[in-house]
Scaffold this motif. Structure first.
Motif, PDB file in Angstrom:
ATOM      1  N   PRO A  74       5.550  40.159  33.869  1.00 33.78           N
ATOM      2  CA  PRO A  74       7.011  40.191  34.024  1.00 33.78           C
ATOM      3  C   PRO A  74       7.730  40.663  32.763  1.00 33.78           C
ATOM      4  O   PRO A  74       8.747  41.369  32.859  1.00 33.78           O
ATOM      5  CB  PRO A  74       7.362  38.730  34.348  1.00 33.78           C
ATOM      6  N   VAL A  75       7.235  40.300  31.598  1.00 41.12           N
ATOM      7  CA  VAL A  75       7.871  40.736  30.355  1.00 41.12           C
ATOM      8  C   VAL A  75       7.615  42.218  30.116  1.00 41.12           C
ATOM      9  O   VAL A  75       8.534  42.977  29.752  1.00 41.12           O
ATOM     10  CB  VAL A  75       7.369  39.898  29.159  1.00 41.12           C
ATOM     11  N   ILE A  76       6.385  42.647  30.320  1.00 37.71           N
ATOM     12  CA  ILE A  76       6.051  44.064  30.142  1.00 37.71           C
ATOM     13  C   ILE A  76       6.891  44.928  31.072  1.00 37.71           C
ATOM     14  O   ILE A  76       7.449  45.961  30.665  1.00 37.71           O
ATOM     15  CB  ILE A  76       4.548  44.286  30.398  1.00 37.71           C
ATOM     16  N   ASP A  77       7.029  44.509  32.321  1.00 41.70           N
ATOM     17  CA  ASP A  77       7.807  45.291  33.292  1.00 41.70           C
ATOM     18  C   ASP A  77       9.286  45.331  32.901  1.00 41.70           C
ATOM     19  O   ASP A  77       9.946  46.367  33.048  1.00 41.70           O
ATOM     20  CB  ASP A  77       7.655  44.691  34.695  1.00 41.70           C
ATOM     21  N   ALA A  78       9.818  44.213  32.409  1.00 42.20           N
ATOM     22  CA  ALA A  78      11.227  44.174  32.012  1.00 42.20           C
ATOM     23  C   ALA A  78      11.492  45.108  30.838  1.00 42.20           C
ATOM     24  O   ALA A  78      12.514  45.814  30.806  1.00 42.20           O
ATOM     25  CB  ALA A  78      11.625  42.746  31.649  1.00 42.20           C
ATOM     26  N   TYR A 282       6.400  40.138  22.309  1.00 44.39           N
ATOM     27  CA  TYR A 282       6.413  41.418  23.032  1.00 44.39           C
ATOM     28  C   TYR A 282       7.367  42.425  22.415  1.00 44.39           C
ATOM     29  O   TYR A 282       7.188  43.630  22.573  1.00 44.39           O
ATOM     30  CB  TYR A 282       6.741  41.172  24.512  1.00 44.39           C
ATOM     31  N   MET A 283       8.401  41.960  21.744  1.00 42.83           N
ATOM     32  CA  MET A 283       9.312  42.804  20.984  1.00 42.83           C
ATOM     33  C   MET A 283       9.755  41.995  19.772  1.00 42.83           C
ATOM     34  O   MET A 283       9.559  40.778  19.719  1.00 42.83           O
ATOM     35  CB  MET A 283      10.536  43.222  21.810  1.00 42.83           C
ATOM     36  N   SER A 284      10.374  42.677  18.807  1.00 49.83           N
ATOM     37  CA  SER A 284      10.856  41.990  17.616  1.00 49.83           C
ATOM     38  C   SER A 284      12.330  41.645  17.802  1.00 49.83           C
ATOM     39  O   SER A 284      13.168  42.534  17.991  1.00 49.83           O
ATOM     40  CB  SER A 284      10.677  42.885  16.385  1.00 49.83           C
ATOM     41  N   LEU A 285      12.633  40.337  17.754  1.00 47.23           N
ATOM     42  CA  LEU A 285      14.005  39.890  17.952  1.00 47.23           C
ATOM     43  C   LEU A 285      14.163  38.489  17.370  1.00 47.23           C
ATOM     44  O   LEU A 285      13.224  37.681  17.401  1.00 47.23           O
ATOM     45  CB  LEU A 285      14.358  39.852  19.447  1.00 47.23           C
ATOM     46  N   ALA A 286      15.320  38.223  16.825  1.00 50.45           N
ATOM     47  CA  ALA A 286      15.654  36.883  16.332  1.00 50.45           C
ATOM     48  C   ALA A 286      17.116  36.615  16.651  1.00 50.45           C
ATOM     49  O   ALA A 286      17.893  37.539  16.929  1.00 50.45           O
ATOM     50  CB  ALA A 286      15.405  36.776  14.825  1.00 50.45           C
ATOM     51  N   ALA A 287      17.477  35.341  16.595  1.00 50.84           N
ATOM     52  CA  ALA A 287      18.846  34.961  16.934  1.00 50.84           C
ATOM     53  C   ALA A 287      19.349  33.887  15.989  1.00 50.84           C
ATOM     54  O   ALA A 287      18.597  33.002  15.585  1.00 50.84           O
ATOM     55  CB  ALA A 287      18.913  34.454  18.379  1.00 50.84           C
ATOM     56  N   VAL A 288      20.621  33.998  15.640  1.00 50.86           N
ATOM     57  CA  VAL A 288      21.324  32.936  14.931  1.00 50.86           C
ATOM     58  C   VAL A 288      22.437  32.472  15.867  1.00 50.86           C
ATOM     59  O   VAL A 288      23.339  33.242  16.201  1.00 50.86           O
ATOM     60  CB  VAL A 288      21.915  33.430  13.594  1.00 50.86           C
ATOM     61  N   ALA A 319      14.522  44.757  23.419  1.00 49.42           N
ATOM     62  CA  ALA A 319      14.092  43.462  22.902  1.00 49.42           C
ATOM     63  C   ALA A 319      14.817  42.327  23.620  1.00 49.42           C
ATOM     64  O   ALA A 319      14.217  41.290  23.952  1.00 49.42           O
ATOM     65  CB  ALA A 319      14.338  43.385  21.399  1.00 49.42           C
ATOM     66  N   CYS A 320      16.116  42.503  23.861  1.00 49.96           N
ATOM     67  CA  CYS A 320      16.874  41.479  24.578  1.00 49.96           C
ATOM     68  C   CYS A 320      16.411  41.365  26.029  1.00 49.96           C
ATOM     69  O   CYS A 320      16.393  40.263  26.594  1.00 49.96           O
ATOM     70  CB  CYS A 320      18.367  41.778  24.506  1.00 49.96           C
ATOM     71  N   ALA A 321      16.012  42.489  26.629  1.00 55.58           N
ATOM     72  CA  ALA A 321      15.449  42.447  27.986  1.00 55.58           C
ATOM     73  C   ALA A 321      14.162  41.638  27.986  1.00 55.58           C
ATOM     74  O   ALA A 321      13.889  40.861  28.917  1.00 55.58           O
ATOM     75  CB  ALA A 321      15.204  43.856  28.498  1.00 55.58           C
ATOM     76  N   ALA A 322      13.360  41.806  26.928  1.00 56.44           N
ATOM     77  CA  ALA A 322      12.144  41.002  26.794  1.00 56.44           C
ATOM     78  C   ALA A 322      12.496  39.519  26.697  1.00 56.44           C
ATOM     79  O   ALA A 322      11.860  38.671  27.340  1.00 56.44           O
ATOM     80  CB  ALA A 322      11.346  41.440  25.569  1.00 56.44           C
ATOM     81  N   GLY A 323      13.520  39.197  25.900  1.00 59.05           N
ATOM     82  CA  GLY A 323      13.929  37.812  25.752  1.00 59.05           C
ATOM     83  C   GLY A 323      14.349  37.179  27.065  1.00 59.05           C
ATOM     84  O   GLY A 323      13.978  36.033  27.375  1.00 59.05           O
ATOM     85  N   ASP A 328      12.820  33.502  31.540  1.00 61.00           N
ATOM     86  CA  ASP A 328      12.551  33.318  32.969  1.00 61.00           C
ATOM     87  C   ASP A 328      11.169  32.715  33.190  1.00 61.00           C
ATOM     88  O   ASP A 328      10.995  31.777  33.983  1.00 61.00           O
ATOM     89  CB  ASP A 328      12.639  34.656  33.702  1.00 61.00           C
ATOM     90  N   VAL A 329      10.172  33.252  32.489  1.00 62.51           N
ATOM     91  CA  VAL A 329       8.795  32.768  32.641  1.00 62.51           C
ATOM     92  C   VAL A 329       8.675  31.336  32.118  1.00 62.51           C
ATOM     93  O   VAL A 329       8.056  30.476  32.762  1.00 62.51           O
ATOM     94  CB  VAL A 329       7.802  33.704  31.916  1.00 62.51           C
ATOM     95  N   VAL A 330       9.243  31.074  30.954  1.00 58.85           N
ATOM     96  CA  VAL A 330       9.160  29.730  30.370  1.00 58.85           C
ATOM     97  C   VAL A 330       9.727  28.696  31.331  1.00 58.85           C
ATOM     98  O   VAL A 330       9.121  27.621  31.548  1.00 58.85           O
ATOM     99  CB  VAL A 330       9.912  29.681  29.026  1.00 58.85           C
ATOM    100  N   GLU A 331      10.851  28.997  31.944  1.00 57.87           N
ATOM    101  CA  GLU A 331      11.495  28.026  32.831  1.00 57.87           C
ATOM    102  C   GLU A 331      10.812  27.962  34.196  1.00 57.87           C
ATOM    103  O   GLU A 331      10.563  26.869  34.716  1.00 57.87           O
ATOM    104  CB  GLU A 331      12.969  28.362  32.982  1.00 57.87           C
ATOM    105  N   SER A 332      10.479  29.116  34.781  1.00 58.64           N
ATOM    106  CA  SER A 332       9.913  29.113  36.136  1.00 58.64           C
ATOM    107  C   SER A 332       8.509  28.532  36.176  1.00 58.64           C
ATOM    108  O   SER A 332       8.102  27.940  37.187  1.00 58.64           O
ATOM    109  CB  SER A 332       9.906  30.539  36.707  1.00 58.64           C
ATOM    110  N   GLU A 333       7.756  28.656  35.092  1.00 56.15           N
ATOM    111  CA  GLU A 333       6.382  28.153  35.071  1.00 56.15           C
ATOM    112  C   GLU A 333       6.255  26.784  34.400  1.00 56.15           C
ATOM    113  O   GLU A 333       5.137  26.287  34.212  1.00 56.15           O
ATOM    114  CB  GLU A 333       5.467  29.167  34.388  1.00 56.15           C
ATOM    115  N   GLY A 334       7.374  26.170  34.039  1.00 59.73           N
ATOM    116  CA  GLY A 334       7.336  24.835  33.466  1.00 59.73           C
ATOM    117  C   GLY A 334       6.562  24.752  32.166  1.00 59.73           C
ATOM    118  O   GLY A 334       5.851  23.762  31.907  1.00 59.73           O
ATOM    119  N   LEU A 335       6.723  25.745  31.302  1.00 58.88           N
ATOM    120  CA  LEU A 335       5.890  25.819  30.104  1.00 58.88           C
ATOM    121  C   LEU A 335       6.311  24.837  29.013  1.00 58.88           C
ATOM    122  O   LEU A 335       5.495  24.485  28.164  1.00 58.88           O
ATOM    123  CB  LEU A 335       5.889  27.250  29.560  1.00 58.88           C
ATOM    124  N   VAL A 336       7.563  24.400  29.029  1.00 55.60           N
ATOM    125  CA  VAL A 336       7.974  23.386  28.048  1.00 55.60           C
ATOM    126  C   VAL A 336       7.234  22.077  28.334  1.00 55.60           C
ATOM    127  O   VAL A 336       6.685  21.433  27.424  1.00 55.60           O
ATOM    128  CB  VAL A 336       9.497  23.175  28.067  1.00 55.60           C
TER     129      VAL A 336
END
Length: 432
Positions: A74-78, A282-288, A319-323, A328-336
């Motif tokens: 899903p990330v690669i496709d996005a 998958y991409m380089s990105l950071a957020a403040v 990169a933001c599309a990757a984010g 989506d994956v973290v939440e839909s697959e219950g990874l937390v």
């Protein structure tokens, strides 16, 4: 001169390392790589393959950033879809759809008052941005003498100039090359008043302090900041008017068994730095991410300062599309929740090492677990033994750090624990 990489002879691990030795300068390492360097060529799930076809279970998530493992479709496709549509657009003079949507998505996860996000490219840049915001914030409010930035021993906040100044001991020449105005204090302890060193410092220098920087769990050694201590730090910052900056470059987006590490304590920062788990490598990105109050100080003083800071690739669209896809994956697959469960499984398995005389500590939160030994040489031997057995971990000083992707299964976690226990047993003698 060695053959070019297109030469079939170079495609072997030994051939690639020969070219590497002539042309590549590695980060965080001596000038030249060692003969046992892993040359990764492919990955799937929690596993990677090297140039000789050997398979490893990556229990360190590459650089602690491959939180969804390898080959996450899903990330690669996005990313591919966004690259085909628009790779990016200058955020200094415009905007792009993924950046807008990702900023809103982050605000939904952090909740008020953390509602405003500035995008950059790496965790180091995020911390650099936090430091600039903190110092500019006080200057705009008429207190330019508030420039001191406080961090704690054993911290790691990045490799850029100001961020590195917050990482005491990161280089033997750090004092000679880093800027002034940075203070390192003893790490807060376990008691509710465990921020005593900070309390004493702010009692003397609170009117000159711009910000206090904290990692909920230190990526260098896995030291956990107790929740009560973090609450004490928050209270001290409020009392003395300093901004609280939480460095969640490593812990953000699920690593600790909560979406953010600060959520264990109920404390909210003034500035939140995230990166690794935001795009899962998958991409380089950071957020403040900051409060509307902090943003408004700059927005209301455009003629005086504004915030003249940014990067060419700030808010890079792909990169933001990757984010967005990662979240989506973290939440839909219950990874937390999986990180919390698998971390508890790993810590429980490692409890049997505590009685060993050369084991100093077992600690962690979620899937950021550290086994501290009695010396760096023993830790290096444990790491090497595990690599020989097909499991990759990270070593920092005397600590063996285990931080597999959040997708790690129960069986894979058992394999990691078994390999670590065997390595610890195999390196019982000689002394480190």
């Amino acid at each position: 001169m060695n053959a070019l990489p297109t030469d079939p002879a170079v495609e072997s691990r030994a051939g690639l390392l020969a070219v590497d030795a002539d042309h590549l300068w590695h980060p965080w390492s001596p000038s030249r790589v060692s003969p046992d360097t892993v040359v990764a060529v492919s990955g799937r799930g929690c596993e990677v393959w090297d140039a000789d076809g050997r398979r490893y279970l990556d229990a360190k998530s590459s650089g602690l950033n491959a939180t969804l493992g390898y080959g996450c479709r899903p990330v690669i496709d996005a990313v591919n879809a966004q690259l085909s549509r628009l790779m990016t657009y200058d955020m200094g003079e415009g905007a792009n759809v993924p950046a807008i949507r990702l900023a809103r998505r982050v605000a939904e996860l952090t909740g008020p008052p953390l509602t405003r996000t500035f995008f950059c490219n790496s965790g180091s840049e995020a911390m650099e941005t936090c430091i600039r915001i903190a110092r500019f914030y006080h200057a705009v409010l008429g207190a330019p003498r508030r420039h001191l930035v406080v961090s704690f021993e054993n911290a790691y906040h990045g490799a850029t100039m100001a961020a590195a100044a917050c990482s005491a001991g990161s280089s033997p020449v750090a004092k000679e090359v880093t800027p002034a105005g940075f203070v390192t204090l003893p790490r807060p302890g376990r008691a509710a008043d465990g921020a005593g060193a900070l309390r004493d410092f702010l009692a003397r220098h609170g009117d000159r302090t711009a910000a206090v920087l904290v990692e909920p769990v230190q990526s260098r050694g896995g030291h956990l900041l107790p929740d009560a201590s973090l609450r004490a730090v928050r209270e001290l910052c409020d009392r003395h008017g300093a901004l609280l900056v939480l460095d969640e470059v490593t812990t953000g987006f699920g690593r600790t068994g909560r979406m953010f590490g600060y959520q264990h304590s109920g404390v909210r920062p003034d500035l939140l730095a995230t990166s690794k788990g935001l795009t899962a490598g998958y991409m380089s990105l950071a957020a403040v991410t900051t409060t509307e109050h902090v943003f408004d100080v700059f927005d209301a003083n455009k003629t005086k300062a504004g915030f003249v800071h940014g990067h060419t690739h700030s808010g890079h669209a792909a990169a933001c599309a990757a984010g967005l896809a990662v979240l989506d994956v973290v939440e839909s697959e219950g990874l937390v929740a999986n990180a919390e469960a698998r971390g508890a499984q790993l810590l429980a398995a490692l409890e049997e090492t505590r009685p060993l005389p050369y084991v100093r500590d077992v600690r962690g939160r979620g899937l950021l677990v550290s086994l501290e030994l009695d010396g760096s040489r023993r830790a290096a031997r444990v790491r090497a033994h595990m690599k020989d057995g097909g499991v990759l971990v990270r070593r920092t000083g005397p600590n063996v750090l285990v931080a597999p992707p959040l997708i790690v299964t129960r069986d894979e976690t058992e394999r990691i624990a078994t390999a670590l226990l065997a390595a610890v047993s195999a390196t019982a003698t000689p002394a480190p």
